[in-house]
Design a protein around this motif. Structure first.
Motif, PDB file in Angstrom:
ATOM      1  N   ASP A   1       0.912  -1.321  -0.134  1.00  0.00           N
ATOM      2  CA  ASP A   1       0.106  -0.085   0.047  1.00  0.00           C
ATOM      3  C   ASP A   1       0.864   1.253  -0.132  1.00  0.00           C
ATOM      4  O   ASP A   1       0.600   2.174  -0.936  1.00  0.00           O
ATOM      5  CB  ASP A   1      -0.875  -0.206   1.390  1.00  0.00           C
ATOM      6  N   GLU A   2       1.936   1.067   0.588  1.00  0.00           N
ATOM      7  CA  GLU A   2       2.739   2.204   0.826  1.00  0.00           C
ATOM      8  C   GLU A   2       3.649   2.601  -0.606  1.00  0.00           C
ATOM      9  O   GLU A   2       3.656   3.564  -1.020  1.00  0.00           O
ATOM     10  CB  GLU A   2       3.904   1.946   1.883  1.00  0.00           C
ATOM     11  N   PHE A   3       3.853   1.403  -1.263  1.00  0.00           N
ATOM     12  CA  PHE A   3       4.322   1.672  -2.542  1.00  0.00           C
ATOM     13  C   PHE A   3       3.480   2.375  -3.647  1.00  0.00           C
ATOM     14  O   PHE A   3       3.826   3.082  -4.279  1.00  0.00           O
ATOM     15  CB  PHE A   3       4.766   0.339  -3.107  1.00  0.00           C
ATOM     16  N   PHE A   4       2.118   1.852  -3.610  1.00  0.00           N
ATOM     17  CA  PHE A   4       1.156   2.559  -4.488  1.00  0.00           C
ATOM     18  C   PHE A   4       0.980   3.956  -4.101  1.00  0.00           C
ATOM     19  O   PHE A   4       0.715   4.785  -4.857  1.00  0.00           O
ATOM     20  CB  PHE A   4      -0.092   1.788  -4.563  1.00  0.00           C
ATOM     21  N   ASP A   5       1.111   4.070  -2.753  1.00  0.00           N
ATOM     22  CA  ASP A   5       0.648   5.603  -2.123  1.00  0.00           C
ATOM     23  C   ASP A   5       2.003   6.401  -2.817  1.00  0.00           C
ATOM     24  O   ASP A   5       1.671   7.516  -3.282  1.00  0.00           O
ATOM     25  CB  ASP A   5       0.944   5.444  -0.754  1.00  0.00           C
TER      26      ASP A   5
ATOM     27  N   LEU B   1       1.078  -4.856  -9.871  1.00  0.00           N
ATOM     28  CA  LEU B   1       2.688  -5.420  -9.429  1.00  0.00           C
ATOM     29  C   LEU B   1       3.073  -6.310 -10.439  1.00  0.00           C
ATOM     30  O   LEU B   1       4.129  -6.520 -10.626  1.00  0.00           O
ATOM     31  CB  LEU B   1       2.223  -5.932  -8.050  1.00  0.00           C
ATOM     32  N   GLY B   2       1.946  -7.183 -10.955  1.00  0.00           N
ATOM     33  CA  GLY B   2       2.526  -8.188 -12.223  1.00  0.00           C
ATOM     34  C   GLY B   2       3.251  -7.467 -13.170  1.00  0.00           C
ATOM     35  O   GLY B   2       4.152  -8.005 -13.753  1.00  0.00           O
ATOM     36  N   LEU B   3       2.350  -6.472 -13.534  1.00  0.00           N
ATOM     37  CA  LEU B   3       2.997  -5.872 -14.827  1.00  0.00           C
ATOM     38  C   LEU B   3       4.330  -5.168 -14.405  1.00  0.00           C
ATOM     39  O   LEU B   3       5.182  -5.214 -15.433  1.00  0.00           O
ATOM     40  CB  LEU B   3       2.003  -4.703 -15.347  1.00  0.00           C
ATOM     41  N   PHE B   4       4.707  -4.540 -13.304  1.00  0.00           N
ATOM     42  CA  PHE B   4       5.830  -4.107 -13.031  1.00  0.00           C
ATOM     43  C   PHE B   4       6.867  -5.112 -12.955  1.00  0.00           C
ATOM     44  O   PHE B   4       8.030  -5.117 -13.568  1.00  0.00           O
ATOM     45  CB  PHE B   4       5.876  -3.511 -11.469  1.00  0.00           C
ATOM     46  N   THR B   5       6.457  -6.414 -12.332  1.00  0.00           N
ATOM     47  CA  THR B   5       7.332  -7.426 -12.417  1.00  0.00           C
ATOM     48  C   THR B   5       7.712  -7.841 -13.863  1.00  0.00           C
ATOM     49  O   THR B   5       8.875  -7.849 -13.965  1.00  0.00           O
ATOM     50  CB  THR B   5       6.775  -8.623 -11.875  1.00  0.00           C
TER      51      THR B   5
ATOM     52  N   PHE C   1       9.185  -7.126  -6.597  1.00  0.00           N
ATOM     53  CA  PHE C   1       7.993  -7.139  -7.045  1.00  0.00           C
ATOM     54  C   PHE C   1       7.145  -8.414  -7.247  1.00  0.00           C
ATOM     55  O   PHE C   1       6.057  -8.405  -6.903  1.00  0.00           O
ATOM     56  CB  PHE C   1       7.983  -6.601  -8.764  1.00  0.00           C
ATOM     57  N   PHE C   2       7.896  -9.433  -7.432  1.00  0.00           N
ATOM     58  CA  PHE C   2       7.584 -10.825  -7.499  1.00  0.00           C
ATOM     59  C   PHE C   2       6.771 -11.175  -5.874  1.00  0.00           C
ATOM     60  O   PHE C   2       5.579 -11.583  -6.001  1.00  0.00           O
ATOM     61  CB  PHE C   2       8.274 -11.899  -8.106  1.00  0.00           C
ATOM     62  N   VAL C   3       7.578 -11.169  -5.034  1.00  0.00           N
ATOM     63  CA  VAL C   3       7.198 -11.270  -3.947  1.00  0.00           C
ATOM     64  C   VAL C   3       6.035 -10.268  -3.250  1.00  0.00           C
ATOM     65  O   VAL C   3       5.075 -11.004  -2.929  1.00  0.00           O
ATOM     66  CB  VAL C   3       8.343 -11.017  -2.840  1.00  0.00           C
ATOM     67  N   LEU C   4       5.932  -9.285  -3.714  1.00  0.00           N
ATOM     68  CA  LEU C   4       4.822  -8.453  -3.470  1.00  0.00           C
ATOM     69  C   LEU C   4       3.578  -8.706  -4.276  1.00  0.00           C
ATOM     70  O   LEU C   4       2.454  -8.752  -3.605  1.00  0.00           O
ATOM     71  CB  LEU C   4       5.116  -6.984  -3.622  1.00  0.00           C
ATOM     72  N   LEU C   5       3.931  -9.212  -5.415  1.00  0.00           N
ATOM     73  CA  LEU C   5       2.624  -9.703  -6.202  1.00  0.00           C
ATOM     74  C   LEU C   5       2.048 -11.010  -5.305  1.00  0.00           C
ATOM     75  O   LEU C   5       0.941 -11.023  -5.387  1.00  0.00           O
ATOM     76  CB  LEU C   5       3.165 -10.147  -7.616  1.00  0.00           C
ATOM     77  N   LEU C   6       2.817 -11.881  -4.893  1.00  0.00           N
ATOM     78  CA  LEU C   6       2.314 -13.059  -4.162  1.00  0.00           C
ATOM     79  C   LEU C   6       1.479 -12.710  -2.876  1.00  0.00           C
ATOM     80  O   LEU C   6       0.417 -13.202  -2.792  1.00  0.00           O
ATOM     81  CB  LEU C   6       3.380 -14.059  -4.061  1.00  0.00           C
TER      82      LEU C   6
END
Lengths: 352, 305
Positions: free
Chosen positions: A232-236, B14-18, B49-54
């Motif tokens: 959320d912080e990242f998107f923010d 996030l997937g697209l960023f990955t 990014f992949f971890v955050l996506l999961l």
């Protein structure tokens, strides 16, 4: 989808109404930031529309886009590290940990708060709510301000990114830390003389205990929470970074060195130009070094230094957040203080 | 269980960023954006990014409203509240670089950017140009003393930054510069040689220089003058500065701006606005294809050196 969300929306509305007038004030400040975000969107869209008139992308757009993306590609790893740490702090560290260290003596408290801030990795966007909670719990205003100023300015990630952005040169990173720290001390001390009360808007300070309830959770669950927080912080944060990177790329593509030099031909003027830029761009302190570095062959070192010190202390986005926490008069005085003291100290470095 | 559209949207982004970052490395386009020296940072980003996506995927379907661990007052958006114009704008801004990143192919910086940065200005004609060049030279000197790393080899090694030169080899290359009559401006030594020649112009006058670069015709040049230029990328394309030699060539008018050329010329002392600067009298000039690695990277100091 709107129907889908209706239930949720009503619930949120209900929670909001249970809140105090603070909430409505926040709403007001959201409107200000909506205008800001829309303005940035305009800046982004206008060149695209201009291009679509001729039905082709203008030749310069791929150039602009390349510069824009290169800034992001460099900055995003640092933003990710930043939001992971922010998430960690949010979940694993309580305000009590930090507050314990603040001594009773005014001067010592200021020094201490600046040191704690320096050791505390935070972004200017993440630190405002922390400071609000600290002050609400009884930390004196000047200590809160010292923490607010050094938190985003001096921390390992900012130092590392500044070091790398300036071609693995430690000089700029050291100047940024040193001059920034002294300036933060001076600002916090002035605040301690000028203001006696906590300057918070009246309605804050009502909900103080909610954060402490989560300690019992198992580690894995807290880790999961931390990562969710980071997302959320990242998107923010990323939207401000993206907008800032685009404005910087736009300037590089369409504004020539000569005209920028004319805008800031003297030492003083170029310092002001860079400080204004830092304010408007509202960059995250973990990534602004790259954008500052891209102005290296346009402006002298001291002006770049002003950009690097001023931006993390106060910027447009941060000011909007501060206005939702503190009395408008205090925010205004703080803004003037930060501007004049940073300007003075940066120009003093020329004498070094 | 409830489907959360905003969490889905975040997961999608996030997937697209990955994918975007992974794609940069798969296609090798990453060197069009940043100094390959730092490419491990963006590789790390793919993993992050992949971890955050999961993690984010687990939030798309969840119980109605789980109590969030952080207090009601953490100021950022947890995507639980309803839609607003502001939110739509926010997501659009985040999506913007992904769209342009996939749609618009990376460009090599060209003469229009060079014109904005200015070449002659940085040669001492401008107000801040003088100090800028001086600091560039200081950098070059310190790397002569300290550096033994070859950043960018002309041998087309896929990851040029991992191609290390021993100190002897580096010194050897520098001695070559001082002793030989003909100087080849290879990519690996370009910035070092360039700095050295600018610093001690007199001792190199009369030598032959071979180099390649793109043609940049700056305002204020005469008809037979060109700047044969390269961009020096310290970190990413955004910090590019222009380096190159002012060149005189009789057929210069016929050469298109932005064309890549290979030239051979004799070094002389030129003059612009009362400042001395290196000037190449070209003896031969051939138009060539743009090289696959168009940028020059400085030799960088390592931590702990």
């Amino acid at each position: 989808m709107p129907i889908f969300y209706l239930g949720q929306a009503i619930k949120n509305q209900a929670t909001k109404e249970r809140g105090d007038s603070m909430q409505s004030r926040q709403k007001q400040s959201y409107n200000i930031s909506t205008v800001f975000v829309l303005g940035i969107l305009l800046i982004i869209l206008v060149p695209l529309f201009l291009g679509s008139k001729t039905l082709t992308i203008p030749n310069s757009f791929p150039q602009l886009n390349t510069i824009f993306l290169s800034i992001l590609i460099e900055a995003i790893p640092f933003v990710l590290i930043g939001v992971l740490i922010a998430g960690f702090i949010q979940i694993f560290i309580t305000e009590d940990h930090i507050r314990k260290w603040i001594p009773k003596n005014k001067f010592l408290a200021v020094v201490m708060s600046c040191v704690v801030g320096a050791a505390f990795p935070a972004c200017e966007c993440g630190i405002v709510p922390i400071v609000r909670r600290l002050i609400g719990k009884g930390v004196p205003l000047y200590a809160g301000v010292g923490f607010l100023l050094t938190g985003p300015l001096i921390n390992p990630i900012v130092i590392l990114s500044t070091y790398m952005a300036f071609g693995n040169d430690m000089e700029m990173a050291l100047l940024r830390m040193g001059v920034g720290f002294v300036a933060a001390l001076a600002i916090a001390l002035t605040v301690s003389i000028l203001f006696k009360s906590n300057q918070l808007k009246k309605s804050t300070g009502n909900f103080e205990s909610a954060t402490t309830g989560n300690k019992k959770q198992p580690f894995a669950a807290r880790l999961h929470e931390m990562l969710k927080h980071s997302i959320d912080e990242f998107f923010d944060m990323s939207k401000y970074l993206i907008a800032g990177a685009f404005v910087a790329a736009f300037l590089q593509t369409y504004v020539s060195t000569q005209s920028l030099l004319q805008l800031g031909s003297s030492q003083m003027q170029s310092t002001f130009v860079m400080m204004a830029l830092a304010f408007i761009l509202s960059l995250c302190s973990e990534a602004d070094a790259f954008i500052g570095a891209s102005f290296r062959n346009v402006f002298p070192t001291s002006s770049i230094l002003a950009f690097l010190i001023y931006g993390p202390m106060i910027d447009l986005k941060n000011t909007i957040m501060l206005l939702s926490v503190f009395k408008a008069k205090f925010v205004f005085v703080l803004f003037i203080l930060i501007t004049s003291i940073v300007f003075l100290f940066v120009n003093l470095t020329i004498l070094l | 269980m409830k489907f959360h559209f905003q969490h889905f949207l975040k997961a999608l982004l996030l997937g697209l960023f990955t994918l975007f970052f992974a794609n940069l490395h798969i296609t090798g386009d990453i060197i069009k954006y940043i100094n390959p020296k730092y490419d491990y940072m963006s590789k790390m980003t793919v993993i992050f990014f992949f971890v955050l996506l999961l993690i984010q995927v687990t939030r798309i379907w969840q119980e109605k409203h789980t109590h969030h661990v952080c207090s009601h007052r953490c100021d950022h958006d947890h995507g639980n509240s309803h839609w607003s114009l502001r939110r739509v704008v926010s997501y659009s801004i985040v999506a913007f670089p992904i769209v342009t990143g996939f749609m618009v192919p990376p460009a090599t910086l060209d003469a229009s950017i060079a014109a904005n940065k200015g070449f002659l200005v940085s040669q001492g004609g401008g107000q801040s140009g003088g100090t800028e060049r001086k600091s560039l030279m200081e950098g070059a000197e310190s790397l002569v003393e300290k550096e033994d790393i070859d950043i960018y080899s002309s041998e087309h090694v896929p990851l040029p930054n991992e191609n290390y030169l021993s100190e002897q080899e580096y010194d050897g290359k520098l001695r070559l510069l001082q002793e030989s009559e003909s100087i080849q401006m290879t990519e690996d030594m370009f910035s070092t040689y360039y700095g050295e020649i600018n610093d001690n112009l007199e001792s190199y006058v009369g030598k032959t220089i071979k180099m390649s670069g793109f043609v940049f015709k700056e305002e204020g040049l005469t008809g037979n003058q060109l700047v044969i230029s390269r961009f020096l990328i310290t970190h990413c394309v955004a910090d590019a500065s222009i380096i190159g030699f002012l060149t005189e060539f009789t057929g210069a008018v016929t050469i298109q701006e932005d064309a890549w050329v290979e030239i051979e010329g004799v070094l002389e002392v030129g003059n612009y606005n009362g400042y001395d600067l290196p000037l190449l009298k070209a003896t031969s000039l051939n138009v060539v294809e743009e090289p696959s690695e168009p940028y020059i990277y400085p030799v960088l100091k390592m931590l702990g050196n």
